[in-house]
Design a protein around this motif. Structure first.
Motif, PDB file in Angstrom:
ATOM      1  N   UNK A  26      -3.046  -0.988  -4.375  1.00  0.00           N
ATOM      2  CA  UNK A  26      -2.095  -1.829  -3.775  1.00  0.00           C
ATOM      3  C   UNK A  26      -2.772  -2.730  -2.877  1.00  0.00           C
ATOM      4  N   UNK A  27      -4.143  -2.839  -2.987  1.00  0.00           N
ATOM      5  CA  UNK A  27      -4.894  -3.722  -2.123  1.00  0.00           C
ATOM      6  C   UNK A  27      -5.595  -4.736  -2.861  1.00  0.00           C
ATOM      7  N   UNK A  28      -5.395  -6.154  -2.533  1.00  0.00           N
ATOM      8  CA  UNK A  28      -6.012  -7.216  -3.368  1.00  0.00           C
ATOM      9  C   UNK A  28      -7.476  -7.233  -2.946  1.00  0.00           C
ATOM     10  N   UNK A  29      -8.310  -7.138  -3.792  1.00  0.00           N
ATOM     11  CA  UNK A  29      -9.809  -7.214  -3.804  1.00  0.00           C
ATOM     12  C   UNK A  29     -10.106  -8.685  -3.258  1.00  0.00           C
ATOM     13  N   UNK A  30     -11.016  -8.900  -2.375  1.00  0.00           N
ATOM     14  CA  UNK A  30     -11.173 -10.450  -1.940  1.00  0.00           C
ATOM     15  C   UNK A  30     -11.583 -11.487  -2.948  1.00  0.00           C
ATOM     16  N   UNK A  31     -12.142 -10.854  -3.999  1.00  0.00           N
ATOM     17  CA  UNK A  31     -12.600 -11.924  -5.037  1.00  0.00           C
ATOM     18  C   UNK A  31     -11.255 -12.447  -6.032  1.00  0.00           C
ATOM     19  N   UNK A  32     -10.103 -11.625  -5.708  1.00  0.00           N
ATOM     20  CA  UNK A  32      -8.821 -11.864  -6.480  1.00  0.00           C
ATOM     21  C   UNK A  32      -7.901 -13.044  -5.525  1.00  0.00           C
ATOM     22  N   UNK A  33      -8.240 -13.143  -4.397  1.00  0.00           N
ATOM     23  CA  UNK A  33      -7.298 -13.684  -3.503  1.00  0.00           C
ATOM     24  C   UNK A  33      -7.136 -15.287  -3.842  1.00  0.00           C
ATOM     25  N   UNK A  49      -8.312  -6.484 -11.315  1.00  0.00           N
ATOM     26  CA  UNK A  49      -6.512  -6.313 -11.367  1.00  0.00           C
ATOM     27  C   UNK A  49      -6.143  -5.006 -11.480  1.00  0.00           C
ATOM     28  N   UNK A  50      -7.019  -4.050 -12.239  1.00  0.00           N
ATOM     29  CA  UNK A  50      -6.849  -2.642 -12.381  1.00  0.00           C
ATOM     30  C   UNK A  50      -6.878  -2.055 -10.836  1.00  0.00           C
ATOM     31  N   UNK A 100       0.830  -1.149  -0.102  1.00  0.00           N
ATOM     32  CA  UNK A 100      -0.120  -0.080  -0.036  1.00  0.00           C
ATOM     33  C   UNK A 100       0.897   1.264  -0.026  1.00  0.00           C
ATOM     34  N   UNK A 101       2.190   0.923   0.454  1.00  0.00           N
ATOM     35  CA  UNK A 101       2.967   2.423   0.377  1.00  0.00           C
ATOM     36  C   UNK A 101       3.724   2.677  -0.814  1.00  0.00           C
ATOM     37  N   UNK A 102       3.293   1.771  -2.033  1.00  0.00           N
ATOM     38  CA  UNK A 102       3.796   2.007  -3.168  1.00  0.00           C
ATOM     39  C   UNK A 102       2.996   2.932  -4.172  1.00  0.00           C
ATOM     40  N   UNK A 103       3.145   4.137  -4.580  1.00  0.00           N
ATOM     41  CA  UNK A 103       2.675   5.125  -5.228  1.00  0.00           C
ATOM     42  C   UNK A 103       2.020   4.575  -6.450  1.00  0.00           C
ATOM     43  N   UNK A 104       0.644   5.130  -6.680  1.00  0.00           N
ATOM     44  CA  UNK A 104      -0.434   4.134  -7.769  1.00  0.00           C
ATOM     45  C   UNK A 104       0.721   4.528  -9.062  1.00  0.00           C
TER      46      UNK A 104
END
Length: 412
Positions: free
Chosen positions: A399-406, A392-393, A3-7
């Protein structure tokens, strides 16, 4: 995590199929500049000639005990829907061993549970594309499912019940079997509701045009050979032309995914399960998609003709088209349709579906910072391509993984 990585401000997407272009489109929705590279061109892989079905209720893992039994029975049968060359290469043998180990009810249920959340969102994501500027359309069903033997319908009914128990809305009902495009050999028909279909090649071309209209670049004939991190970002080097540099990279190259992804720590195997299609004229315009489960053949209205799609052939993605596979499809489905001119087959095509042993795609970060993969959707790349790109976008930008992708971690 991360999450610390800039977009990223600029992303290079490798692969101009439905998955790569959907990812690029949804990155643009979040204000990211994109460039898309492809070794051939837009929709040149599995995106062009498939059946074009948007069927979340049928987007299930391939691996189950009945499929394993069918595979063993099909060995050496040139007419079988599942075709394995008599002398498969070591990579195919390794894939089949892993696939066979997962052909259990428990493994199928685990994979199905992972697919349900994305299946639920699949169709509404197409609406986001078409209302957001993609000048193409999807068509509502129903999908007709035809059986020449009533006993064969029990397997599909069981599968639909399993999908329903997994948590997906499944709506179907018996239908009148006396439908003009079906032969008199079809004695039972089910009608599957809540599904759609489209013309896949034109839809993906429209998606590419929308990416361009919004400022993105698409470069054809750009086969990627390496990706290198440097002070200015990640340089994506091709065999022709100057490198493209981005803050992040997405590898969405379908059945060719391992060529780049293996070096990034992605060990999950991706095997080409090649499908074939062609189109034929009909006496009356085809208006409804039809599926014949016993033959594993899907038929879809296509530009005033009927597209016939089927077979699963485990070969290399670049192997030449095998005319015998087309002949096998014709032999299996010809007795089931009426009013078809089989002498005028056109648009003959083969495309490599990217299969994984457990039937789950690979979506997310790799072992290399800033590099992501999107692939391994098997037969459901069109159905799940847009929702995969959207999720994925979100992961890339936030920087956060949506729960559907885990469940689809590429490093699993």
């Amino acid at each position: 995590m991360f999450s610390h990585v800039p977009a990223p401000r600029r992303v290079v997407v490798v692969g101009a199929g439905v998955v790569g272009l959907s990812t690029a489109w949804f990155l643009q929705e979040r204000g990211v500049e994109v460039v898309v590279l492809d070794r051939s061109g837009v929709a040149a892989g599995a995106s062009w000639g498939n059946a074009g079905w948007l069927t979340p209720s049928l987007a299930t893992p391939l691996g189950e005990p009945s499929v394993l039994v069918s595979a063993l029975r099909s060995l050496g049968d040139p007419n079988a829907a599942l075709h394995i060359p008599l002398r498969p290469d070591p990579a195919v043998l390794a894939f089949l061993a892993r696939f066979a180990a997962r052909c259990t009810p428990r493994a199928w249920q685990r994979s199905m549970a992972a697919l349900v959340p994305v299946n639920r969102l699949a169709l509404q994501t197409f609406d986001e594309l078409t209302t957001g500027g993609v000048r193409a359309s999807t068509h509502s069903g129903p999908i007709l499912v035809g059986f020449a033997d009533p006993a064969h319908s029990a397997a599909l009914r069981h599968e639909l019940e399993q999908v329903s128990r997994a948590g997906l809305d499944v709506r179907w009902q018996p239908a009148n079997p006396t439908i003009p495009q079906l032969s008199e050999r079809i004695v039972e028909v089910l009608e599957l509701h809540g599904q759609r279909y489209l013309e896949p090649g034109p839809f993906v071309q429209a998606l590419a045009e929308s990416v361009r209209d919004r400022g993105g670049r698409i470069v054809a004939g750009a086969r990627v050979r390496a990706m290198r991190h440097g002070p200015g970002g990640i340089a994506v080097e091709t065999f022709a032309g100057a490198p493209e540099v981005g803050d992040a990279v997405v590898v969405a190259t379908g059945s060719w995914l391992p060529e780049l992804a293996r070096k990034l720590g992605v060990r999950a195997q991706v095997q080409a399960g090649r499908g074939y299609s062609f189109s034929v004229p009909t006496d009356e315009p085809a208006e409804t998609p039809v599926y014949f489960p016993a033959a594993k053949v899907a038929c879809t209205p296509y530009r005033g003709r009927l597209r016939i799609a089927g077979t699963m052939e485990f070969r290399g993605p670049d192997d030449p088209l095998q005319p015998g596979r087309v002949d096998a499809i014709v032999r299996s489905v010809k007795p089931l349709l009426s009013g078809v001119d089989w002498s005028d087959a056109q648009d003959v095509w083969v495309g490599p579906r990217p299969m994984t042993p457990n039937g789950l795609p690979l979506l997310g970060a790799t072992g290399a910072p800033g590099i992501f993969v999107a692939g391994g959707h098997g037969m459901w790349g069109v159905t799940l391509g847009p929702i995969s790109g959207k999720l994925l976008a979100e992961r890339i930008v936030t920087g956060t993984t949506p729960p559907e992708l885990r469940p689809f971690d590429p490093l699993r």
